[in-house]
Design an enzyme around this catalytic site. Structure first.
Site, mmCIF file in Angstrom:
data_model
loop_
_atom_site.group_PDB
_atom_site.id
_atom_site.type_symbol
_atom_site.label_atom_id
_atom_site.label_comp_id
_atom_site.label_asym_id
_atom_site.label_seq_id
_atom_site.Cartn_x
_atom_site.Cartn_y
_atom_site.Cartn_z
ATOM 1 N N LYS A 57 0.811 -1.232 0.000
ATOM 2 C CA LYS A 57 0.000 0.000 0.000
ATOM 3 C C LYS A 57 0.840 1.276 0.000
ATOM 4 C CE LYS A 57 -4.027 -1.969 2.287
ATOM 5 N NZ LYS A 57 -4.847 -1.995 3.493
ATOM 6 N N ASP A 61 -9.539 2.989 2.790
ATOM 7 C CA ASP A 61 -9.457 2.350 4.113
ATOM 8 C C ASP A 61 -9.866 3.341 5.199
ATOM 9 O OD1 ASP A 61 -8.553 -0.156 3.370
ATOM 10 O OD2 ASP A 61 -6.449 0.408 3.492
ATOM 11 N N GLY A 65 0.049 -0.402 16.030
ATOM 12 C CA GLY A 65 0.587 -0.579 14.687
ATOM 13 C C GLY A 65 1.061 0.733 14.094
ATOM 14 N N GLY A 100 1.841 0.617 10.352
ATOM 15 C CA GLY A 100 1.918 0.329 8.919
ATOM 16 C C GLY A 100 0.871 1.168 8.183
ATOM 17 N N GLY A 112 -12.948 -6.640 11.685
ATOM 18 C CA GLY A 112 -12.660 -5.843 10.493
ATOM 19 C C GLY A 112 -13.581 -6.081 9.306
HETATM 20 P P1 ATR Z 1 -0.585 -2.894 6.863
HETATM 21 O O1 ATR Z 1 -0.506 -2.328 5.478
HETATM 22 O O2 ATR Z 1 -1.723 -3.865 7.032
HETATM 23 O O3 ATR Z 1 -0.592 -1.847 7.922
HETATM 24 P P2 ATR Z 1 2.217 -3.370 7.375
HETATM 25 O O4 ATR Z 1 2.532 -2.046 6.784
HETATM 26 O O5 ATR Z 1 3.055 -4.547 6.973
HETATM 27 O O6 ATR Z 1 0.731 -3.803 7.051
HETATM 28 O O7 ATR Z 1 2.227 -3.204 8.985
HETATM 29 C C1 ATR Z 1 2.156 -4.295 9.843
HETATM 30 C C2 ATR Z 1 2.090 -3.821 11.293
HETATM 31 O O8 ATR Z 1 2.013 -4.970 12.153
HETATM 32 C C3 ATR Z 1 3.308 -3.039 11.759
HETATM 33 O O9 ATR Z 1 2.905 -2.067 12.706
HETATM 34 C C4 ATR Z 1 4.165 -4.124 12.434
HETATM 35 O O10 ATR Z 1 5.074 -3.665 13.416
HETATM 36 P P3 ATR Z 1 6.561 -3.167 12.997
HETATM 37 O O11 ATR Z 1 6.389 -1.790 12.444
HETATM 38 O O12 ATR Z 1 7.332 -3.202 14.266
HETATM 39 O O13 ATR Z 1 7.060 -4.147 11.968
HETATM 40 C C5 ATR Z 1 3.083 -4.927 13.105
HETATM 41 N N1 ATR Z 1 3.535 -6.283 13.427
HETATM 42 C C6 ATR Z 1 3.735 -7.306 12.556
HETATM 43 N N2 ATR Z 1 4.144 -8.413 13.227
HETATM 44 C C7 ATR Z 1 4.220 -8.069 14.547
HETATM 45 C C8 ATR Z 1 4.573 -8.766 15.759
HETATM 46 N N3 ATR Z 1 4.918 -10.054 15.742
HETATM 47 N N4 ATR Z 1 4.513 -8.091 16.931
HETATM 48 C C9 ATR Z 1 4.134 -6.795 16.972
HETATM 49 N N5 ATR Z 1 3.773 -6.073 15.870
HETATM 50 C C10 ATR Z 1 3.830 -6.697 14.675
#
Ligand code: ATR
Length: 259
Positions: free
Chosen positions: A47, A83, A108, A110, A225
């Site tokens: 995205k 979104d 989060g 992301g 969601g």
């Molecule tokens: P999206 O587009 O759905 O937001 P993304 O950009 O890949 O997907 O973001 C994923 C989110 O999940 C991030 O906030 C990530 O944390 P990091 O920024 O530290 O990577 C979080 N996330 C993924 N796996 C995780 C885990 N095991 N524990 C905590 N946070 C996690």
């Protein structure tokens, strides 16, 4: 959901999945204009990366820095973020929650978290706390959004911090991917939050993540969601076709497809 909507309105169109490995994304994007596509959706993890391949961005998509819906127009590809509005549609209609004046916690940092935080700020939330495993990512969003929404009290935290000031939080949104797998933990403990806090998980499959289950058992209100998925899809449909989305048809199809 999209094909059911096309059928309901007699539109001859297909909605096809393109599963792309990270190394293939650039090549696919270079080809999109030659494909018979009028538009497409972009999902995890592209995205943010898709922005550089687009010709124009809507103001929201530019501010959020993430695109989930792309429309072909006379000048090429235009990127949108449905979104953000889809999340708000679901939050207000199903969650019966109005962000104005509220303190909210978003887990989060992301693309999804950015859309959620932007929407909550746009709707007048008073204080927005972004908690993320990687603190620098949360900080980056906060510094960007502070300029856009200076009246909101922004904070960034790590997930490891102790939650000793939960008393004013009335909404918690999980915008991480943690919860997609049935053995995933809950990133925070709902017991530490005031009763009747609304817990929203952007994940729709499983329909109840561990976080939502613990929240429900602690007497909180919960929302998954599915509503956001439907509402962002309805808004994308409108952008692609210029027609009002048949939301009831889309909801029914979604419910029968996602168990
Ligand atoms: P999206 O587009 O759905 O937001 P993304 O950009 O890949 O997907 O973001 C994923 C989110 O999940 C991030 O906030 C990530 O944390 P990091 O920024 O530290 O990577 C979080 N996330 C993924 N796996 C995780 C885990 N095991 N524990 C905590 N946070 C996690």
């Amino acid at each position: 959901m999209q094909e059911a909507a096309f059928r309901a309105l007699g539109i001859k169109a297909f909605y096809l999945p393109f599963e792309v490995r990270p190394g293939e994304f650039r090549r696919l994007m270079a080809k999109t204009k030659r494909l018979l596509l009028d538009g497409f959706n972009v999902t995890v993890p592209y995205k943010e990366r898709v922005l550089r391949y687009l010709d124009r961005l809507s103001p929201e998509a530019r501010s959020i820095g993430a695109v989930n819906t792309v429309v072909r127009d006379a000048k090429g590809w235009q990127g949108f973020n449905t979104d953000e509005a889809g999340f708000l549609d679901s939050l207000v209609a199903e969650g019966r929650f109005r962000p104005r004046g509220k303190t909210v916690l978003v887990l989060g940092a992301g693309g999804s978290a950015r859309a959620v935080a932007y929407g909550l700020a746009r709707q007048g939330a008073r204080r927005i706390i972004l908690a993320n495993r990687t603190l620098t990512k949360a900080r980056r969003i906060v510094s960007r959004y502070q300029k856009l929404f200076p009246r909101v009290q922004w904070e960034s935290r790590t997930l490891k911090e102790k939650w000793c000031d939960t008393g004013t939080i009335s909404l918690v949104v999980n915008a991480t991917s943690v919860g997609l797998r049935s053995d995933d933990p809950a990133l925070i403990s709902p017991r530490e939050f005031p009763r009747r806090t609304l817990f929203v998980d952007l994940i729709y499959q499983p329909s109840e993540t561990r976080l939502l289950r613990l929240a429900r058992r602690s007497g909180h209100r919960t929302l998954n969601g599915m509503g956001m998925l439907l509402c962002q899809g309805a808004r994308a449909f409108q952008l692609w076709t210029g027609r009002k989305a048949p939301v009831a048809v889309m909801r029914k199809t979604l419910q029968s497809e996602v168990s």
